[in-house]
Design an enzyme around this catalytic site. Structure first.
Site, PDB file in Angstrom:
ATOM      1  N   LYS A 180       3.557 -15.334   2.592  1.00 43.63           N
ATOM      2  CA  LYS A 180       3.486 -16.136   1.375  1.00 43.63           C
ATOM      3  C   LYS A 180       4.914 -16.408   0.916  1.00 43.63           C
ATOM      4  O   LYS A 180       5.323 -16.102  -0.209  1.00 43.63           O
ATOM      5  CB  LYS A 180       2.675 -15.415   0.301  1.00 43.63           C
ATOM      6  CG  LYS A 180       2.273 -16.279  -0.886  1.00 43.63           C
ATOM      7  CD  LYS A 180       1.374 -17.437  -0.508  1.00 43.63           C
ATOM      8  CE  LYS A 180       0.925 -18.177  -1.785  1.00 43.63           C
ATOM      9  NZ  LYS A 180       0.265 -19.467  -1.460  1.00 43.63           N
ATOM     10  N   TYR A 213       0.810  -1.209   0.000  1.00 44.44           N
ATOM     11  CA  TYR A 213       0.000   0.000   0.000  1.00 44.44           C
ATOM     12  C   TYR A 213       0.847   1.266   0.000  1.00 44.44           C
ATOM     13  O   TYR A 213       0.359   2.344  -0.338  1.00 44.44           O
ATOM     14  CB  TYR A 213      -0.940   0.020   1.208  1.00 44.44           C
ATOM     15  CG  TYR A 213      -2.033  -1.027   1.165  1.00 44.44           C
ATOM     16  CD1 TYR A 213      -2.297  -1.759   0.027  1.00 44.44           C
ATOM     17  CD2 TYR A 213      -2.799  -1.290   2.293  1.00 44.44           C
ATOM     18  CE1 TYR A 213      -3.299  -2.714  -0.011  1.00 44.44           C
ATOM     19  CE2 TYR A 213      -3.810  -2.253   2.276  1.00 44.44           C
ATOM     20  CZ  TYR A 213      -4.050  -2.955   1.124  1.00 44.44           C
ATOM     21  OH  TYR A 213      -5.047  -3.909   1.102  1.00 44.44           O
ATOM     22  N   ASP A 262     -11.058  -8.976   7.558  1.00 46.72           N
ATOM     23  CA  ASP A 262     -12.439  -8.957   7.093  1.00 46.72           C
ATOM     24  C   ASP A 262     -12.988 -10.380   7.019  1.00 46.72           C
ATOM     25  O   ASP A 262     -14.154 -10.627   7.356  1.00 46.72           O
ATOM     26  CB  ASP A 262     -12.536  -8.291   5.725  1.00 46.72           C
ATOM     27  CG  ASP A 262     -12.548  -6.768   5.820  1.00 46.72           C
ATOM     28  OD1 ASP A 262     -12.244  -6.249   6.911  1.00 46.72           O
ATOM     29  OD2 ASP A 262     -12.837  -6.103   4.808  1.00 46.72           O
ATOM     30  N   ASP A 274      -3.036 -18.172   2.215  1.00 45.56           N
ATOM     31  CA  ASP A 274      -4.211 -18.881   1.716  1.00 45.56           C
ATOM     32  C   ASP A 274      -4.687 -19.926   2.724  1.00 45.56           C
ATOM     33  O   ASP A 274      -5.892 -20.076   2.972  1.00 45.56           O
ATOM     34  CB  ASP A 274      -3.939 -19.513   0.349  1.00 45.56           C
ATOM     35  CG  ASP A 274      -2.561 -20.157   0.232  1.00 45.56           C
ATOM     36  OD1 ASP A 274      -1.787 -20.120   1.210  1.00 45.56           O
ATOM     37  OD2 ASP A 274      -2.257 -20.709  -0.846  1.00 45.56           O
ATOM     38  N   ASP A 329      -5.306  -6.849   5.893  1.00 46.90           N
ATOM     39  CA  ASP A 329      -6.527  -6.195   5.434  1.00 46.90           C
ATOM     40  C   ASP A 329      -7.562  -7.248   5.044  1.00 46.90           C
ATOM     41  O   ASP A 329      -8.730  -7.188   5.451  1.00 46.90           O
ATOM     42  CB  ASP A 329      -6.179  -5.300   4.245  1.00 46.90           C
ATOM     43  CG  ASP A 329      -7.309  -4.365   3.846  1.00 46.90           C
ATOM     44  OD1 ASP A 329      -8.373  -4.391   4.500  1.00 46.90           O
ATOM     45  OD2 ASP A 329      -7.130  -3.620   2.869  1.00 46.90           O
TER      46      ASP A 329
END
Length: 379
Positions: A197, A146, A258, A230, A254
């Site tokens: 990852k 970001y 959620d 994942d 992020d």
């Protein structure tokens, strides 16, 4: 605490969409703690978004900047929505939440995920999956993709357009948020799960190696595990109670936080705290906000769930105002209101009465008053 007095300063910035509606209720809660519990607090309201832009040409006007700069803590509502089309891209970027995170170096974002038994019927996951869920996600908030450069959109020689962003992390950026996770774990169940990852991304290789090295050097008393992002997403909905403290990078945090909302019943239930570094006076800037966005589809209807914002006040009481007993009182009162059947539309069972935003605020305030009255009777 503000160095000039013994009063804490809080800036309340409702923002856009449902932000002003939900922060109006958390502001009521703050006022209750000032009046009933003697919390030494000065609250200053300030505007953000389309309204100040139309009158002053800025989404973040000078008086709002002043209020936030002076504040020990910021209670934020929401930003974004259809009205952003009426604001120039330059003005929106200059006053964005990302710019505020960078300005105040709010590098550690804490998002507690707690399943309330009263919401078991309304939750999208099975009750047996949600039983005992109580963990916290710490998201690195001021680095990663970001904020990485270069970034942009360009036209290639063959006429195609290409968008590009840069994901990057340094040793210090990884270690300071990992340290926050390990230190928090020492106050909980002493378990940290680091998410990356590393099988694909070099930034994640650095992330995993630095977290592992810090653990070995300073936090060997904490149990450390690693998951690829994942798999972490799958585990959050498969067996969320396995987690205690989860730490991860900006974009992964992020998305995962959620996803984890499903383990608490609704996105509207989730609070958060974004913390800056501790200064030489032992203080740290903090921004508290519900995890949900501006929800323009329900803005102005008076039906938004204010509990994410109200529970953000509980985090403020604990982390900035150093009032853990008051934080516990507020969290118990929210739980009592829910146990008593208080429901907004997003957490309502099919047969439940659906409260308005204000009525849910009323229910929490009633529970607070009942709890205090009971304490006085027992004293």
């Amino acid at each position: 605490m503000n160095s000039a007095s013994n009063m804490f300063k809080v800036a309340v910035v409702g923002g856009e969409g449902i932000g002003p509606e939900v922060t109006a209720q958390s502001h009521r809660i703050l006022n209750w703690f000032i009046a009933e519990r003697g919390v030494p607090l000065v609250v200053r309201e300030a505007q953000y978004g389309l309204i100040p832009y139309l009158s002053k040409g800025k989404v973040l006007p000078e008086d709002t900047v002043e209020a936030m700069d002076e504040a020990d803590a910021i209670l934020w509502g929401a930003s974004g929505g259809p009205e952003t089309r009426e604001v120039s891209a330059e003005a929106r970027k200059a006053g964005s939440l990302l710019s505020l995170r960078s300005k105040y170096d709010l590098y550690a974002n804490l998002r507690p995920i707690v399943a309330n038994p009263a919401l078991a019927e309304a939750a999208p996951l099975k009750a047996e999956v949600l039983d005992g869920v109580d963990f916290i996600i710490i998201r690195e908030l001021t680095s990663g993709i970001y904020f990485g450069e270069p970034r942009g959109i360009e036209t290639l020689p063959d006429g195609q357009r290409r968008g590009f962003n840069t994901e990057q992390y340094t040793t210090n950026q990884v270690r300071r948020v990992a340290r926050a996770a390990f230190e928090l774990a020492r106050t909980r169940k002493s378990r940290v799960c680091s998410v990356d990852k590393a099988n694909v991304l070099e930034t994640s290789v650095v992330w995993r190696e630095e977290v592992t090295a810090l653990h070995r050097e300073e936090f060997s008393d904490i149990e450390l595990t690693h998951l690829y992002v994942d798999n972490a997403a799958m585990q959050i909905v498969r067996q969320p109670r396995q987690f205690d403290v989860m730490v991860t990078g900006n974009i992964f945090g992020d998305i995962l936080s959620d996803c984890a909302a499903m383990a608490s019943g609704s996105l509207g239930m989730l609070p958060s705290a974004s913390l800056g570094p501790v200064d030489r006076f032992g203080r740290r800037k903090a921004l508290y906000e519900p995890v949900h966005g501006s929800a323009p589809d329900i803005a102005g209807k008076g039906i938004a769930n204010p509990l994410g914002s109200i529970l953000s006040v509980a985090m403020m009481l604990r982390l900035t105002l150093n009032r853990p007993d008051d934080a516990d009182l507020l969290e118990r009162s929210v739980a009592a209101a829910l146990a008593g059947g208080a429901r907004t539309a997003d957490i309502a069972e099919a047969s439940a009465k659906r409260l308005s935003t204000v009525e849910m605020g009323d229910a929490v305030l009633s529970a607070l008053n009942e709890a205090v009255a009971e304490q006085r009777e027992q004293a």
